[in-house]
Design a protein around this motif. Structure first.
Motif, short mmCIF file in Angstrom:
data_model
loop_
_atom_site.label_atom_id
_atom_site.label_comp_id
_atom_site.label_asym_id
_atom_site.label_seq_id
_atom_site.Cartn_x
_atom_site.Cartn_y
_atom_site.Cartn_z
N MET A 1 1.10 -1.41 -0.20
CA MET A 1 -0.17 0.24 0.22
C MET A 1 0.70 1.20 0.16
SD MET A 1 -3.02 0.29 2.61
CE MET A 1 -3.06 1.64 3.91
N GLU A 2 2.03 1.10 0.98
CA GLU A 2 2.79 2.41 0.53
C GLU A 2 3.22 3.01 -0.67
OE1 GLU A 2 4.58 5.53 2.78
OE2 GLU A 2 2.73 4.56 3.44
N GLU A 3 3.51 1.87 -1.64
CA GLU A 3 4.44 2.41 -2.57
C GLU A 3 3.33 3.14 -3.73
OE1 GLU A 3 4.65 -0.92 -5.70
OE2 GLU A 3 4.34 -2.33 -3.34
N PHE A 4 1.87 3.19 -3.31
CA PHE A 4 1.02 3.64 -3.77
C PHE A 4 0.62 4.73 -2.92
CE2 PHE A 4 1.15 -0.50 -5.21
CZ PHE A 4 1.30 -0.05 -6.99
N ARG A 5 1.32 5.30 -2.22
CA ARG A 5 0.11 6.33 -1.43
C ARG A 5 1.16 7.82 -2.00
NH1 ARG A 5 2.72 9.59 1.93
NH2 ARG A 5 4.67 8.49 2.38
N ALA A 6 2.23 7.87 -1.76
CA ALA A 6 2.97 9.40 -2.59
C ALA A 6 2.33 9.11 -4.58
CB ALA A 6 4.32 9.57 -3.17
N PRO A 7 2.29 8.61 -5.50
CA PRO A 7 1.27 8.85 -6.40
C PRO A 7 1.13 8.87 -7.22
CG PRO A 7 2.84 6.61 -6.58
CD PRO A 7 2.87 6.98 -5.36
N VAL A 8 -0.52 7.88 -6.14
CA VAL A 8 -1.80 8.15 -5.96
C VAL A 8 -2.31 9.12 -5.20
CG1 VAL A 8 -3.68 7.14 -5.91
CG2 VAL A 8 -2.09 6.03 -6.89
N ILE A 77 -2.23 -1.48 -9.68
CA ILE A 77 -2.46 -1.93 -7.91
C ILE A 77 -2.99 -3.62 -7.45
CG2 ILE A 77 -3.28 -1.72 -5.36
CD1 ILE A 77 -3.60 1.74 -6.40
N ASN A 78 -3.95 -3.85 -8.92
CA ASN A 78 -4.00 -5.59 -8.64
C ASN A 78 -3.42 -6.45 -8.83
OD1 ASN A 78 -6.98 -7.17 -8.03
ND2 ASN A 78 -6.38 -7.69 -10.17
N ARG A 79 -2.04 -5.63 -9.75
CA ARG A 79 -0.69 -6.77 -10.06
C ARG A 79 -0.04 -6.88 -9.44
NH1 ARG A 79 3.24 -4.77 -15.13
NH2 ARG A 79 3.47 -3.59 -13.31
N GLN A 80 0.01 -5.68 -8.30
CA GLN A 80 1.18 -5.66 -7.63
C GLN A 80 0.52 -6.42 -6.40
OE1 GLN A 80 4.02 -4.63 -9.26
NE2 GLN A 80 4.28 -4.18 -6.78
N VAL A 81 -0.43 -7.12 -5.74
CA VAL A 81 -0.95 -6.83 -4.92
C VAL A 81 -1.31 -8.59 -4.82
CG1 VAL A 81 -3.48 -7.53 -3.58
CG2 VAL A 81 -2.65 -5.42 -3.53
N GLN A 82 -1.28 -9.30 -6.13
CA GLN A 82 -1.64 -10.66 -6.86
C GLN A 82 0.24 -10.97 -6.71
OE1 GLN A 82 -3.48 -12.26 -7.07
NE2 GLN A 82 -5.05 -10.15 -6.88
N ILE A 83 1.57 -9.53 -6.32
CA ILE A 83 2.62 -9.98 -6.63
C ILE A 83 2.75 -10.55 -5.40
CG2 ILE A 83 5.59 -9.53 -7.21
CD1 ILE A 83 3.50 -8.69 -9.65
N TYR A 84 2.63 -9.56 -4.27
CA TYR A 84 2.82 -9.50 -3.29
C TYR A 84 2.06 -11.01 -2.78
CZ TYR A 84 3.38 -8.70 1.83
OH TYR A 84 3.63 -8.68 3.23
N VAL A 94 11.31 -13.18 -4.58
CA VAL A 94 11.02 -11.75 -3.72
C VAL A 94 10.34 -11.35 -4.54
CG1 VAL A 94 12.88 -11.05 -6.09
CG2 VAL A 94 13.07 -10.14 -3.66
N TYR A 95 9.61 -9.57 -3.74
CA TYR A 95 9.59 -8.54 -3.84
C TYR A 95 9.08 -7.74 -4.79
CZ TYR A 95 5.04 -5.07 -3.81
OH TYR A 95 4.01 -4.60 -4.24
N LEU A 96 9.03 -7.88 -5.60
CA LEU A 96 9.65 -5.82 -6.42
C LEU A 96 8.39 -5.61 -6.53
CD1 LEU A 96 11.22 -7.66 -9.37
CD2 LEU A 96 12.80 -7.16 -7.03
N PRO A 97 8.69 -3.88 -5.90
CA PRO A 97 7.63 -3.48 -5.73
C PRO A 97 7.61 -2.02 -6.98
CG PRO A 97 9.59 -2.26 -4.64
CD PRO A 97 9.91 -3.88 -4.81
N PHE A 98 6.92 -1.38 -7.16
CA PHE A 98 6.30 -0.56 -7.87
C PHE A 98 6.86 0.86 -8.11
CE2 PHE A 98 3.70 2.80 -9.35
CZ PHE A 98 3.79 2.72 -11.74
N LEU A 99 7.78 0.63 -8.95
CA LEU A 99 8.60 1.96 -8.83
C LEU A 99 8.02 3.62 -9.73
CD1 LEU A 99 11.86 -0.03 -8.65
CD2 LEU A 99 10.67 1.50 -6.68
N ILE A 100 8.19 4.05 -9.22
CA ILE A 100 7.95 4.83 -10.30
C ILE A 100 8.99 6.19 -10.17
CG2 ILE A 100 7.24 7.81 -10.01
CD1 ILE A 100 6.21 7.18 -7.29
N ARG A 101 9.00 6.35 -11.86
CA ARG A 101 10.26 7.00 -12.77
C ARG A 101 9.66 8.42 -12.72
NH1 ARG A 101 14.26 5.13 -16.89
NH2 ARG A 101 14.11 3.18 -16.23
#
Length: 101
Positions: A1-8, A77-84, A94-101
């Motif tokens: 959840m935290e990885e989406f707080r800033a971009p969303v 977000i749904n994809r990241q939930v499935q990966i987690y 390993v879990y690879l988080p969504f990264l913002i460029r």
């Protein structure tokens, strides 16, 4: 959840304030509990949030490093939930988080 707080969420709140969408008099009320959104303010935030989630982004495949096709933010977000979920269930190492460029 935290990885989406800033971009969303953080970027949405800043946009609502900086663009003048939110009116400090009409959209907020001062209560004993603190500063609260009015019904009109909640409606504005919810509409903007839904639009933000429907906007498409072009994510990067964390393994391949290549850009993928555009998809709505909610799908990312749904994809990241499935990966987690796979990581927690020891299906991937390993879990690879969504990264913002």
């Amino acid at each position: 959840m935290e990885e989406f707080r800033a971009p969303v969420i953080d970027s949405l709140v800043l946009w609502l304030i900086n663009s003048g969408v939110m009116d400090p008099i009409e959209d907020f009320t001062d209560e004993i509990e603190g500063c609260m959104l009015t019904q009109e303010g909640r409606t504005k935030v919810l509409r903007a949030f839904i639009q933000r989630m429907e906007d498409t982004v072009q994510p990067e495949d964390p393994v391949k490093g290549a850009r993928e096709e555009e998809i709505p933010r909610w799908a990312v977000i749904n994809r990241q939930v499935q990966i987690y979920k796979q990581f927690v269930n020891d299906q991937i190492p390993v879990y690879l988080p969504f990264l913002i460029r």
